[in-house]
Design a protein around this motif. Sequence first.
Motif, PDB file in Angstrom:
ATOM      1  N   MET A   1       0.838  -1.184   0.000  1.00 14.70           N
ATOM      2  CA  MET A   1       0.000   0.000   0.000  1.00 14.70           C
ATOM      3  C   MET A   1       0.880   1.244   0.000  1.00 14.70           C
ATOM      4  N   SER A   2       0.501   2.229  -0.766  1.00 14.59           N
ATOM      5  CA  SER A   2       1.253   3.470  -0.845  1.00 14.59           C
ATOM      6  C   SER A   2       1.084   4.285   0.429  1.00 14.59           C
ATOM      7  N   GLU A   3       2.096   5.065   0.703  1.00 16.81           N
ATOM      8  CA  GLU A   3       2.022   5.965   1.840  1.00 16.81           C
ATOM      9  C   GLU A   3       1.903   7.396   1.354  1.00 16.81           C
ATOM     10  N   ARG A   4       1.211   8.172   2.130  1.00 18.40           N
ATOM     11  CA  ARG A   4       1.045   9.587   1.822  1.00 18.40           C
ATOM     12  C   ARG A   4       2.207  10.363   2.420  1.00 18.40           C
ATOM     13  N   SER A   5       2.787  11.272   1.628  1.00 23.44           N
ATOM     14  CA  SER A   5       3.793  12.176   2.161  1.00 23.44           C
ATOM     15  C   SER A   5       3.366  13.606   1.848  1.00 23.44           C
ATOM     16  N   VAL A   6       3.494  14.464   2.835  1.00 21.64           N
ATOM     17  CA  VAL A   6       3.041  15.847   2.762  1.00 21.64           C
ATOM     18  C   VAL A   6       4.266  16.747   2.694  1.00 21.64           C
ATOM     19  N   HIS A   7       4.229  17.752   1.802  1.00 18.45           N
ATOM     20  CA  HIS A   7       5.399  18.594   1.557  1.00 18.45           C
ATOM     21  C   HIS A   7       5.027  20.071   1.605  1.00 18.45           C
ATOM     22  N   VAL A   8       5.769  20.818   2.416  1.00 18.09           N
ATOM     23  CA  VAL A   8       5.621  22.267   2.498  1.00 18.09           C
ATOM     24  C   VAL A   8       6.982  22.871   2.178  1.00 18.09           C
ATOM     25  N   PHE A   9       6.980  23.867   1.295  1.00 17.95           N
ATOM     26  CA  PHE A   9       8.224  24.506   0.867  1.00 17.95           C
ATOM     27  C   PHE A   9       8.162  25.993   1.171  1.00 17.95           C
ATOM     28  N   GLY A  10       9.284  26.658   1.022  1.00 10.24           N
ATOM     29  CA  GLY A  10       9.332  28.089   1.288  1.00 10.24           C
ATOM     30  C   GLY A  10      10.056  28.836   0.188  1.00 10.24           C
ATOM     31  N   PRO A  11      10.198  30.135   0.375  1.00 16.35           N
ATOM     32  CA  PRO A  11      10.864  30.969  -0.628  1.00 16.35           C
ATOM     33  C   PRO A  11      12.282  30.508  -0.973  1.00 16.35           C
ATOM     34  N   GLU A  12      12.948  29.852  -0.036  1.00 16.77           N
ATOM     35  CA  GLU A  12      14.293  29.344  -0.329  1.00 16.77           C
ATOM     36  C   GLU A  12      14.260  28.260  -1.400  1.00 16.77           C
ATOM     37  N   HIS A  13      13.088  27.703  -1.663  1.00 14.56           N
ATOM     38  CA  HIS A  13      12.895  26.708  -2.724  1.00 14.56           C
ATOM     39  C   HIS A  13      12.255  27.326  -3.964  1.00 14.56           C
ATOM     40  N   GLY A  14      12.077  28.648  -3.966  1.00 13.16           N
ATOM     41  CA  GLY A  14      11.440  29.325  -5.088  1.00 13.16           C
ATOM     42  C   GLY A  14       9.927  29.217  -5.070  1.00 13.16           C
ATOM     43  N   VAL A  15       9.365  28.859  -3.909  1.00 12.69           N
ATOM     44  CA  VAL A  15       7.922  28.672  -3.754  1.00 12.69           C
ATOM     45  C   VAL A  15       7.399  29.751  -2.804  1.00 12.69           C
ATOM     46  N   PRO A  16       6.314  30.439  -3.172  1.00 12.49           N
ATOM     47  CA  PRO A  16       5.770  31.450  -2.262  1.00 12.49           C
ATOM     48  C   PRO A  16       5.318  30.838  -0.945  1.00 12.49           C
ATOM     49  N   PRO A  17       5.353  31.632   0.117  1.00 11.82           N
ATOM     50  CA  PRO A  17       4.870  31.125   1.405  1.00 11.82           C
ATOM     51  C   PRO A  17       3.370  30.845   1.354  1.00 11.82           C
ATOM     52  N   GLN A  18       2.929  29.990   2.226  1.00  8.65           N
ATOM     53  CA  GLN A  18       1.514  29.638   2.313  1.00  8.65           C
ATOM     54  C   GLN A  18       0.693  30.875   2.685  1.00  8.65           C
ATOM     55  N   VAL A  19      -0.514  30.962   2.119  1.00  7.39           N
ATOM     56  CA  VAL A  19      -1.451  32.021   2.500  1.00  7.39           C
ATOM     57  C   VAL A  19      -2.628  31.427   3.264  1.00  7.39           C
ATOM     58  N   GLY A  20      -2.524  30.157   3.600  1.00  9.05           N
ATOM     59  CA  GLY A  20      -3.567  29.466   4.346  1.00  9.05           C
ATOM     60  C   GLY A  20      -3.029  28.152   4.877  1.00  9.05           C
ATOM     61  N   PRO A  21      -3.870  27.396   5.557  1.00 11.20           N
ATOM     62  CA  PRO A  21      -3.432  26.122   6.130  1.00 11.20           C
ATOM     63  C   PRO A  21      -3.466  24.996   5.085  1.00 11.20           C
ATOM     64  N   PHE A  22      -2.369  24.813   4.378  1.00  6.40           N
ATOM     65  CA  PHE A  22      -2.299  23.759   3.363  1.00  6.40           C
ATOM     66  C   PHE A  22      -0.852  23.335   3.150  1.00  6.40           C
ATOM     67  N   ALA A  23      -0.681  22.169   2.530  1.00  4.81           N
ATOM     68  CA  ALA A  23       0.626  21.716   2.058  1.00  4.81           C
ATOM     69  C   ALA A  23       0.761  22.124   0.602  1.00  4.81           C
ATOM     70  N   HIS A  24       1.974  22.379   0.151  1.00  2.00           N
ATOM     71  CA  HIS A  24       2.183  22.714  -1.259  1.00  2.00           C
ATOM     72  C   HIS A  24       1.968  21.504  -2.164  1.00  2.00           C
ATOM     73  N   ALA A  25       2.249  20.317  -1.639  1.00  4.59           N
ATOM     74  CA  ALA A  25       2.060  19.105  -2.439  1.00  4.59           C
ATOM     75  C   ALA A  25       1.860  17.915  -1.511  1.00  4.59           C
ATOM     76  N   VAL A  26       1.092  16.961  -2.007  1.00  3.89           N
ATOM     77  CA  VAL A  26       0.916  15.679  -1.321  1.00  3.89           C
ATOM     78  C   VAL A  26       1.190  14.589  -2.338  1.00  3.89           C
ATOM     79  N   ARG A  27       2.073  13.674  -1.950  1.00  3.62           N
ATOM     80  CA  ARG A  27       2.409  12.550  -2.824  1.00  3.62           C
ATOM     81  C   ARG A  27       1.746  11.294  -2.288  1.00  3.62           C
ATOM     82  N   TRP A  28       1.136  10.552  -3.209  1.00  4.21           N
ATOM     83  CA  TRP A  28       0.562   9.241  -2.892  1.00  4.21           C
ATOM     84  C   TRP A  28       1.068   8.307  -3.975  1.00  4.21           C
ATOM     85  N   GLY A  29       2.031   7.463  -3.639  1.00  3.92           N
ATOM     86  CA  GLY A  29       2.629   6.580  -4.637  1.00  3.92           C
ATOM     87  C   GLY A  29       3.297   7.393  -5.728  1.00  3.92           C
ATOM     88  N   ASP A  30       2.893   7.154  -6.971  1.00  2.00           N
ATOM     89  CA  ASP A  30       3.501   7.889  -8.088  1.00  2.00           C
ATOM     90  C   ASP A  30       2.616   9.038  -8.573  1.00  2.00           C
TER      91      ASP A  30
END
Length: 132
Positions: A1-30
């Motif tokens: 069974m695949s596992e869920r991984s949650v990813h939050v990034f910041g400006p140091e990764h070239g991604v704007p900061p969050q404007v709400g309660p969310f993850a930038h990406a969620v991975r489930w398997g492929d």
Amino acid sequence: MSERSVHVFGPEHGVPPQVGPFAHAVRWGDTLYVTGQMPTDPATGELVEGGIVPQTAQVLRNLRAVLARFDATLDAALMVRAYLTDFGDFEAFNAEYRTWFAGPLPSRTCVGVTGLAVGASVEIDLVVGLPG
């Protein structure tokens, strides 16, 4: 069974900061689910001015920054959802959007909305297939 991984990034990764309660990406398997990106400059946290074309271009940069964390590109997109506050911008948006992909276009839904966070004209989220 695949596992869920949650990813939050910041400006140091070239991604704007969050404007709400969310993850930038969620991975489930492929499969990667990328939260809607806004036309916010990650360096300043400010909305990019100038209308739909520069805002769409900034959204592209922000999406690419998230995808780069997974060694993925937009050509791996399976589904795109775009939100526009003004359907009068539809053709200009489409002209910019078409330049994003080297290969076949993914499926897409474009939704007209009455407003978006940070006063944006466009927001785009993705579902991406990652290499196995």
